[in-house]
Structure formats: structure tokens, C-alpha cells
Design a protein around this motif. Structure first.
Motif, PDB file in Angstrom:
ATOM      1  N   LEU A  13       0.817  -1.217   0.000  1.00 54.05           N
ATOM      2  CA  LEU A  13       0.000   0.000   0.000  1.00 54.05           C
ATOM      3  C   LEU A  13       0.851   1.268   0.000  1.00 54.05           C
ATOM      4  O   LEU A  13       0.474   2.277  -0.589  1.00 54.05           O
ATOM      5  N   SER A  14       1.970   1.221   0.662  1.00 52.21           N
ATOM      6  CA  SER A  14       2.784   2.427   0.792  1.00 52.21           C
ATOM      7  C   SER A  14       3.580   2.761  -0.470  1.00 52.21           C
ATOM      8  O   SER A  14       4.159   3.845  -0.556  1.00 52.21           O
ATOM      9  N   MET A  15       3.584   1.881  -1.448  1.00 53.11           N
ATOM     10  CA  MET A  15       4.395   2.121  -2.647  1.00 53.11           C
ATOM     11  C   MET A  15       3.899   3.303  -3.480  1.00 53.11           C
ATOM     12  O   MET A  15       4.700   4.011  -4.071  1.00 53.11           O
ATOM     13  N   ASP A  16       2.606   3.551  -3.517  1.00 53.94           N
ATOM     14  CA  ASP A  16       2.103   4.749  -4.204  1.00 53.94           C
ATOM     15  C   ASP A  16       2.636   6.012  -3.516  1.00 53.94           C
ATOM     16  O   ASP A  16       3.108   6.937  -4.171  1.00 53.94           O
ATOM     17  N   ALA A  17       2.537   6.021  -2.195  1.00 50.59           N
ATOM     18  CA  ALA A  17       3.032   7.172  -1.432  1.00 50.59           C
ATOM     19  C   ALA A  17       4.543   7.315  -1.605  1.00 50.59           C
ATOM     20  O   ALA A  17       5.061   8.426  -1.736  1.00 50.59           O
ATOM     21  N   PHE A  18       5.236   6.196  -1.624  1.00 58.28           N
ATOM     22  CA  PHE A  18       6.687   6.200  -1.830  1.00 58.28           C
ATOM     23  C   PHE A  18       7.037   6.817  -3.182  1.00 58.28           C
ATOM     24  O   PHE A  18       7.931   7.662  -3.278  1.00 58.28           O
ATOM     25  N   ALA A  19       6.308   6.411  -4.207  1.00 56.03           N
ATOM     26  CA  ALA A  19       6.560   6.933  -5.557  1.00 56.03           C
ATOM     27  C   ALA A  19       6.306   8.437  -5.618  1.00 56.03           C
ATOM     28  O   ALA A  19       7.087   9.191  -6.217  1.00 56.03           O
ATOM     29  N   ILE A  20       5.227   8.897  -4.999  1.00 59.09           N
ATOM     30  CA  ILE A  20       4.935  10.334  -4.980  1.00 59.09           C
ATOM     31  C   ILE A  20       5.998  11.077  -4.181  1.00 59.09           C
ATOM     32  O   ILE A  20       6.453  12.158  -4.582  1.00 59.09           O
ATOM     33  N   ALA A  21       6.422  10.487  -3.062  1.00 58.17           N
ATOM     34  CA  ALA A  21       7.452  11.115  -2.242  1.00 58.17           C
ATOM     35  C   ALA A  21       8.767  11.240  -3.025  1.00 58.17           C
ATOM     36  O   ALA A  21       9.466  12.260  -2.912  1.00 58.17           O
ATOM     37  N   ILE A  22       9.089  10.232  -3.815  1.00 59.56           N
ATOM     38  CA  ILE A  22      10.291  10.315  -4.651  1.00 59.56           C
ATOM     39  C   ILE A  22      10.174  11.498  -5.614  1.00 59.56           C
ATOM     40  O   ILE A  22      11.110  12.280  -5.766  1.00 59.56           O
ATOM     41  N   CYS A  23       9.020  11.638  -6.234  1.00 60.94           N
ATOM     42  CA  CYS A  23       8.809  12.762  -7.157  1.00 60.94           C
ATOM     43  C   CYS A  23       8.916  14.098  -6.433  1.00 60.94           C
ATOM     44  O   CYS A  23       9.484  15.052  -6.972  1.00 60.94           O
ATOM     45  N   LYS A  24       8.364  14.165  -5.232  1.00 61.80           N
ATOM     46  CA  LYS A  24       8.487  15.397  -4.449  1.00 61.80           C
ATOM     47  C   LYS A  24       9.960  15.680  -4.150  1.00 61.80           C
ATOM     48  O   LYS A  24      10.407  16.817  -4.199  1.00 61.80           O
ATOM     49  N   GLY A  25      10.711  14.625  -3.839  1.00 60.21           N
ATOM     50  CA  GLY A  25      12.135  14.780  -3.563  1.00 60.21           C
ATOM     51  C   GLY A  25      12.904  15.308  -4.757  1.00 60.21           C
ATOM     52  O   GLY A  25      13.873  16.060  -4.610  1.00 60.21           O
ATOM     53  N   LEU A  26      12.460  14.908  -5.956  1.00 61.96           N
ATOM     54  CA  LEU A  26      13.090  15.398  -7.175  1.00 61.96           C
ATOM     55  C   LEU A  26      12.863  16.896  -7.365  1.00 61.96           C
ATOM     56  O   LEU A  26      13.656  17.580  -8.006  1.00 61.96           O
ATOM     57  N   SER A  27      11.745  17.387  -6.837  1.00 58.83           N
ATOM     58  CA  SER A  27      11.336  18.757  -7.122  1.00 58.83           C
ATOM     59  C   SER A  27      11.843  19.792  -6.119  1.00 58.83           C
ATOM     60  O   SER A  27      11.658  20.984  -6.335  1.00 58.83           O
ATOM     61  N   VAL A  28      12.459  19.362  -5.032  1.00 61.32           N
ATOM     62  CA  VAL A  28      12.909  20.325  -4.019  1.00 61.32           C
ATOM     63  C   VAL A  28      14.421  20.479  -4.068  1.00 61.32           C
ATOM     64  O   VAL A  28      15.143  19.560  -4.433  1.00 61.32           O
ATOM     65  N   GLU A  29      14.868  21.668  -3.694  1.00 59.72           N
ATOM     66  CA  GLU A  29      16.310  21.937  -3.704  1.00 59.72           C
ATOM     67  C   GLU A  29      17.009  21.266  -2.536  1.00 59.72           C
ATOM     68  O   GLU A  29      18.122  20.784  -2.662  1.00 59.72           O
ATOM     69  N   LYS A  30      16.339  21.258  -1.384  1.00 59.10           N
ATOM     70  CA  LYS A  30      16.904  20.639  -0.196  1.00 59.10           C
ATOM     71  C   LYS A  30      15.761  19.999   0.582  1.00 59.10           C
ATOM     72  O   LYS A  30      14.704  20.595   0.734  1.00 59.10           O
ATOM     73  N   VAL A  31      15.976  18.783   1.063  1.00 57.91           N
ATOM     74  CA  VAL A  31      14.959  18.086   1.852  1.00 57.91           C
ATOM     75  C   VAL A  31      15.195  18.386   3.326  1.00 57.91           C
ATOM     76  O   VAL A  31      16.275  18.130   3.855  1.00 57.91           O
ATOM     77  N   SER A  32      14.155  18.925   3.966  1.00 56.49           N
ATOM     78  CA  SER A  32      14.258  19.230   5.392  1.00 56.49           C
ATOM     79  C   SER A  32      13.520  18.174   6.213  1.00 56.49           C
ATOM     80  O   SER A  32      12.676  17.442   5.689  1.00 56.49           O
ATOM     81  N   LYS A  33      13.826  18.113   7.477  1.00 56.82           N
ATOM     82  CA  LYS A  33      13.123  17.196   8.398  1.00 56.82           C
ATOM     83  C   LYS A  33      11.632  17.552   8.453  1.00 56.82           C
ATOM     84  O   LYS A  33      10.784  16.676   8.544  1.00 56.82           O
ATOM     85  N   LYS A  34      11.328  18.848   8.365  1.00 55.18           N
ATOM     86  CA  LYS A  34       9.934  19.287   8.383  1.00 55.18           C
ATOM     87  C   LYS A  34       9.186  18.745   7.163  1.00 55.18           C
ATOM     88  O   LYS A  34       8.046  18.300   7.271  1.00 55.18           O
ATOM     89  N   GLN A  35       9.826  18.778   6.002  1.00 57.82           N
ATOM     90  CA  GLN A  35       9.188  18.231   4.795  1.00 57.82           C
ATOM     91  C   GLN A  35       8.989  16.718   4.922  1.00 57.82           C
ATOM     92  O   GLN A  35       7.952  16.191   4.536  1.00 57.82           O
ATOM     93  N   GLN A  36       9.979  16.035   5.477  1.00 59.08           N
ATOM     94  CA  GLN A  36       9.839  14.593   5.678  1.00 59.08           C
ATOM     95  C   GLN A  36       8.708  14.295   6.664  1.00 59.08           C
ATOM     96  O   GLN A  36       7.931  13.366   6.445  1.00 59.08           O
ATOM     97  N   LEU A  37       8.616  15.072   7.722  1.00 59.55           N
ATOM     98  CA  LEU A  37       7.542  14.907   8.689  1.00 59.55           C
ATOM     99  C   LEU A  37       6.192  15.196   8.041  1.00 59.55           C
ATOM    100  O   LEU A  37       5.222  14.449   8.225  1.00 59.55           O
ATOM    101  N   THR A  38       6.120  16.253   7.252  1.00 57.70           N
ATOM    102  CA  THR A  38       4.880  16.633   6.578  1.00 57.70           C
ATOM    103  C   THR A  38       4.400  15.530   5.643  1.00 57.70           C
ATOM    104  O   THR A  38       3.245  15.108   5.702  1.00 57.70           O
ATOM    105  N   ILE A  39       5.288  15.056   4.787  1.00 55.31           N
ATOM    106  CA  ILE A  39       4.889  14.038   3.818  1.00 55.31           C
ATOM    107  C   ILE A  39       4.530  12.736   4.533  1.00 55.31           C
ATOM    108  O   ILE A  39       3.574  12.049   4.171  1.00 55.31           O
ATOM    109  N   GLY A  40       5.274  12.405   5.574  1.00 47.24           N
ATOM    110  CA  GLY A  40       4.979  11.202   6.348  1.00 47.24           C
ATOM    111  C   GLY A  40       3.628  11.272   7.040  1.00 47.24           C
ATOM    112  O   GLY A  40       2.865  10.301   7.041  1.00 47.24           O
ATOM    113  N   LEU A  41       3.325  12.420   7.624  1.00 46.26           N
ATOM    114  CA  LEU A  41       2.037  12.573   8.319  1.00 46.26           C
ATOM    115  C   LEU A  41       0.857  12.538   7.356  1.00 46.26           C
ATOM    116  O   LEU A  41      -0.161  11.890   7.642  1.00 46.26           O
ATOM    117  N   TYR A  42       0.974  13.220   6.238  1.00 41.82           N
ATOM    118  CA  TYR A  42      -0.124  13.199   5.271  1.00 41.82           C
ATOM    119  C   TYR A  42      -0.354  11.794   4.727  1.00 41.82           C
ATOM    120  O   TYR A  42      -1.464  11.268   4.773  1.00 41.82           O
TER     121      TYR A  42
END
Length: 184
Positions: A13-42
Motif C-alpha cells: 500500500l505504501s508504494m504509491d506514497a513512496f513513488a509520490i514522495a520520490i517525485c516530491k524529492g526530485l522537485s525540491v532543492e533541499k529536503v528538510s526534516k519538516k518536509q519529511q515529517l509533513t509528507i509522512g504525516l499526510y
């Protein structure tokens, strides 16, 4: 439901979220802990909420379809899995925003299949609280890791993750069907 089965379903089930998270990671200049927390919580929150809703729906109708519940579980898992595999061949553009107006539709879209899994849990009479907790936590962790992996390694994992998740769900559906038909 055994813990290893729940683990496999949670990862699938988490693979869809994983794939979207990878795409989000591609789009940001720097990954912060807050962004990881945000994506994880959503993603983790929606992946926990949707099976609960599906379970509550499934419980209401369980007595009406008890004789064919294993077929329904098989069909739901197979359709979800095949759809995940199919979707992995499409290209999607996902922006760099982590605002609620962006994240809620993404989290909802990635967790629709979890609603059907919740219905399946009702048919299998699974203990729903540990199941949704496990799925939510697993998706939280996998999504946060996916965001970082996307940023570091690029899109190479997206399609593989979606395809693997789809295959896993199809196999779980086949396993449920074969168990109920007393083949295994």
C-alpha cells in the motif's frame, strides 16, 4: 491475519506514497526534516484512515456477502495491484509545494486503494486497530525515506516501487483466494 501478511500489505500500500514522495524529492532543492515529517504525516495518516473507513463499510455489509468475501478480497487486491502496475507506466509531474491544498489530494489519491483493503480486512475479520496503525506507521516511514531518496538518487525508484507494490497486492489477493478455497 499474521504479522508478516500485514507487513506485506502495508509495504504494498505504501508504494504509491513512496513513488509520490520520490517525485516530491526530485522537485525540491533541499529536503528538510519538516518536509519529511509533513509528507509522512499526510501519507501515513491517510493510509491509516482509509482502511478504517473501508473496514466500517465492510462490517455493515459483511453478512450479505459472507459466502463470496474471499472472491471480493481477491478481486479488490488484484484490481488495485494491476492498476498500480499500469499507473507505473504513466508519467506524472508533481510540484514542490507541501501546502495542505497540494498534499491532501495527493494523500487521498494514493490511499484510495487502502479503502478497498479496509473492506477486505472486514471480510477477513482482521483486528483493525493494529492493522491501520501498522499501515500508517509503515507508510509514514517509507514516505519520509522516499522523499530523501528522490532528492538524492532521482526518479529511478518510482516505477519500480509502484510495480513492486502492485505485484505484492496481486499475490496477496491470490493467497487469500487459495486459502479460502483450501488449496493452500
Amino acid at each position: 491475519m499474521k504479522i508478516w501478511e500485514l507487513f506485506i500489505i502495508a509495504v504494498g500500500l505504501s508504494m504509491d506514497a513512496f513513488a509520490i514522495a520520490i517525485c516530491k524529492g526530485l522537485s525540491v532543492e533541499k529536503v528538510s526534516k519538516k518536509q519529511q515529517l509533513t509528507i509522512g504525516l499526510y501519507f501515513g495518516g491517510f493510509q491509516a484512515l482509509m482502511p478504517l473507513l473501508g473496514y466500517l463499510l465492510g462490517i455493515r455489509f459483511q453478512s450479505l456477502i459472507a459466502g463470496v468475501d474471499h472472491w471480493i478480497a481477491f478481486v479488490l487486491l488484484a484490481v488495485i495491484g494491476i492498476n498500480m502496475i499500469y499507473q507505473s507506466f504513466k508519467e506524472e509531474k508533481i510540484g514542490d509545494s507541501f501546502a495542505a491544498k497540494v498534499m491532501i489530494p495527493l494523500a487521498l489519491a494514493s490511499s484510495i486503494d487502502a479503502l478497498a483493503i479496509g473492506v477486505t480486512f472486514a471480510f477477513l475479520q482482521a483486528d483493525i486497530v493494529p492493522a491501520i496503525s501498522f499501515i500508517g506507521v509503515m507508510t509514514f516511514v517509507i514516505s519520509a525515506i522516499g522523499l530523501k531518496l528522490g532528492h538524492v538518487f532521482g526518479a529511478g525508484y518510482k516505477k519500480t516501487a509502484e510495480r513492486l507494490g502492485g505485484v505484492v497486492l496481486v499475490f496477496m489477493g491470490v493467497k487469500i483466494l487459495l486459502e479460502h478455497l483450501s488449496i493452500i
